[in-house]
Design an enzyme around this catalytic site. Structure first.
Site, short mmCIF file in Angstrom:
data_model
loop_
_atom_site.label_atom_id
_atom_site.label_comp_id
_atom_site.label_asym_id
_atom_site.label_seq_id
_atom_site.Cartn_x
_atom_site.Cartn_y
_atom_site.Cartn_z
N ASP A 157 55.46 16.07 64.21
CA ASP A 157 56.03 17.21 63.89
C ASP A 157 56.29 17.27 62.58
O ASP A 157 56.86 18.41 61.90
CB ASP A 157 57.03 17.80 64.73
CG ASP A 157 56.53 18.32 66.23
OD1 ASP A 157 55.41 18.40 66.38
OD2 ASP A 157 57.47 18.77 66.92
N ASP A 181 33.25 54.26 37.54
CA ASP A 181 33.29 53.08 38.39
C ASP A 181 34.15 53.46 39.76
O ASP A 181 33.67 52.96 40.81
CB ASP A 181 33.99 51.87 37.54
CG ASP A 181 32.83 51.34 36.83
OD1 ASP A 181 31.61 51.72 37.09
OD2 ASP A 181 32.98 50.43 36.05
N GLY A 196 29.66 42.31 44.54
CA GLY A 196 28.41 42.15 45.52
C GLY A 196 27.10 42.83 44.82
O GLY A 196 26.02 42.41 45.32
N LEU A 197 27.17 43.99 44.18
CA LEU A 197 26.06 44.42 43.34
C LEU A 197 25.52 43.46 42.48
O LEU A 197 24.30 43.54 42.49
CB LEU A 197 26.58 45.55 42.68
CG LEU A 197 25.48 46.53 41.86
CD1 LEU A 197 24.52 46.94 42.87
CD2 LEU A 197 25.94 47.65 41.16
#
Length: 537
Positions: A36, A292, A428-429
């Site tokens: 622990d 944007d 992502g683009l």
């Protein structure tokens, strides 16, 4: 009990240690079996502080149980002599709770002055990390807070900041900067960096600020009940929330100031809150209106995490960035009602309340949102699903315990959140364009397979390679799939590859459903085109 695999909340042991490890002159002794002590490694790995964790383990061994002896008295005595703390907190683990031992009696047997010992006998089977931390901190405040004359100048206490807190030091710095601009002093920050003497002088402040629903609110409630101290519990997440937070502080301070015959405090010029003292304190209001960011107005977002962060981030995404919230959830069932109340009108359906990461992952895979705001677990799940994700809540990993200044609170925090939303969803683009036009030698993706094979990917991720020397016709090239799943031809897979990666899985799923509806066992290029027309794409 469930296997401790990817749990959102730690054990009670974890919650206790977050409070005591935050404080000065406080040491925790756990009565627990060997193993622990993993908790100390958590702090040394994640918490970037020069101090060693203030935790010790009183190891319980089978041999000791057979003899009817305990190491706890000796461990408490050693801790007192070696570390010389002002307070020793003794707590059980899950294992030792089963033994039903009297920790108080064993602690008294140590010979250490009992005024220096506090036994926090929390039930580790019923209480998890956040509730244990909140309970211990409140108990410490009850024990040590004493009547004090109010400070001459307006002052506040900042409650609930604990070790391993989400962007802890940056958030604290952001709040301190804004309070300094208002001309308000910080009386005590607790438990982070506080000692016993600091807890005693908590009632000297004019107002308590407890921005975390998970820890600090109960202590603020006690201080209000016992000493009549007003408290502000909203978290300044986003520009709108920060402005409300500032106005609430000014209002409470002016009430007390009026009783003292002081001139009322006014809101400073907003530029005074900026880093340079000349420009707007946050760029979010104008940035959200740029071309944007306006493209984000229809992007779908899902938010999951602790209560404080989920409420604040959800409101920020919808109210300030104009994103569409498709769902939100929390892993804290005891805070669920409060979250529902706060997010009334923000959610299209029911609030998700679960501590099973698999259920959250399944929802993300089903909905395929353009952005997920979650925990470290959602980051892992989204990585597999190719879904953009930003971490906004504990549990976290080392990436969210940074040395630099990255607050989520205040005007500075609003800019940080907007940046992360933009870069998480927008990049992502870039990846899609590289997929579509080629990487131009950037090596964005993993290395291409060897030239003599043409791999094709099935819906379940199974790869079937076809030699270029014997490449058959489209009809013959069918990807390998699991039993019951549709097969895709190589040309159909190629067409699917031109779909942006962040919606590719959803397009595959919809195409499969369409093919089943029209009775096609194989998805060909023609079926793919028909599905696209049928689905309006």
């Amino acid at each position: 009990m469930r296997l401790a695999f990817w749990l959102y909340e730690g054990t009670a042991l974890h919650g206790v240690s977050r409070v005591t490890n935050s404080m000065k002159g406080v040491h925790t002794v756990y009565h627990a079996p060997q193993g622990d002590d993993y908790i100390t490694a958590t702090y040394t790995m994640l918490e970037r502080t020069p101090e060693f964790p203030k935790l010790s383990i009183s190891v319980v061994r089978g041999q000791d149980l057979a003899r009817g002896t305990s190491r706890l008295p000796g461990t408490v005595e050693q801790v007192d002599k070696h570390y010389k703390p002002e307070l020793i907190v003794v707590a059980p683990s899950c294992s030792t709770a089963l033994l039903q031992e009297d920790l108080g009696q064993m602690a008294r047997a140590s010979g250490v002055d009992q005024s220096k010992i506090m036994v926090y006998a929390v039930n580790p089977f019923r209480v998890a990390e956040n509730e244990a931390a909140e309970g211990l901190f409140t108990e410490l405040v009850r024990r040590f807070a004493a009547e004090q004359p109010k400070t001459e100048k307006p002052s506040v206490n900042l409650l609930g900041f604990t070790s391993l807190g989400f962007h802890l030091r940056s958030n604290l710095t952001s709040l301190r900067r804004m309070l300094k601009t208002l001309g308000i002093e910080v009386n005590v920050v607790a438990p982070w960096g506080a000692g016993i003497d600091d807890l005693k002088k908590l009632p000297a402040a004019w107002v308590n600020i407890a921005p975390f629903r998970e820890i600090g609110c109960q202590a603020a409630g006690y201080l209000k009940e016992k000493f009549g101290m007003p408290s502000i519990t909203e978290a300044p997440l986003g520009v709108n929330a920060t402005l409300r937070w500032l106005r609430a502080i000014i209002a409470e301070v002016n009430k007390i100031g009026a009783e003292k015959g002081m001139a009322p405090m006014a809101m400073p010029e907003l530029r005074d809150f900026s880093l340079d003292g000349q420009s707007a304190p946050s760029s979010v209001p104008w940035f959200a209106r740029t071309a944007d960011m306006e493209s984000f107005s229809n992007k779908r977002a899902f938010v999951f995490g602790d209560a404080t962060q989920v409420v604040g981030v959800t409101k920020f995404l919808k109210d300030e960035l104009g994103m569409k919230i498709i769902g939100a959830g929390t892993y804290l069932p005891k805070q669920a009602d409060w979250v529902r109340e706060q997010l009334e009108g923000y959610l299209p359906g029911e609030l998700m309340v679960t501590d099973k990461f698999q259920e959250v992952s399944a929802f993300i895979e089903e909905e395929m949102p353009e952005l997920v705001c979650g925990t470290q677990m959602e980051r892992h799940s989204c990585r597999k699903l190719d879904v953009p994700c930003m971490v906004i809540s504990a549990p976290t990993h080392i990436e969210n315990h940074l040395l630099g200044y990255y607050p989520f609170f205040g005007f500075d925090g609003a800019d940080v959140m907007a940046d992360r939303v933009y870069t998480s969803a927008k990049l992502g683009l870039e990846k899609h364009l590289i997929d579509f036009f080629g990487d131009a030698g950037l090596e964005y993706e993993a290395e291409e397979p060897e030239a003599f094979t043409e791999p094709t990917m099935s819906g379940n991720g199974t790869v079937a390679s076809v030699s270029s020397a014997e490449a058959p016709s489209e009809a013959a090239v069918v990807t390998a799939t699991a039993t019951g799943e549709l097969s895709w031809t190589a040309e159909a897979e190629k067409m699917l590859g031109k779909v942006p990666f962040f919606v590719r899985k959803k397009v595959r799923k919809n195409t499969d459903n369409y093919a089943r509806e029209i009775g096609e066992p194989v998805v060909t290029a023609d079926v793919f085109r028909k599905a696209k027309e049928h689905l309006g794409g």
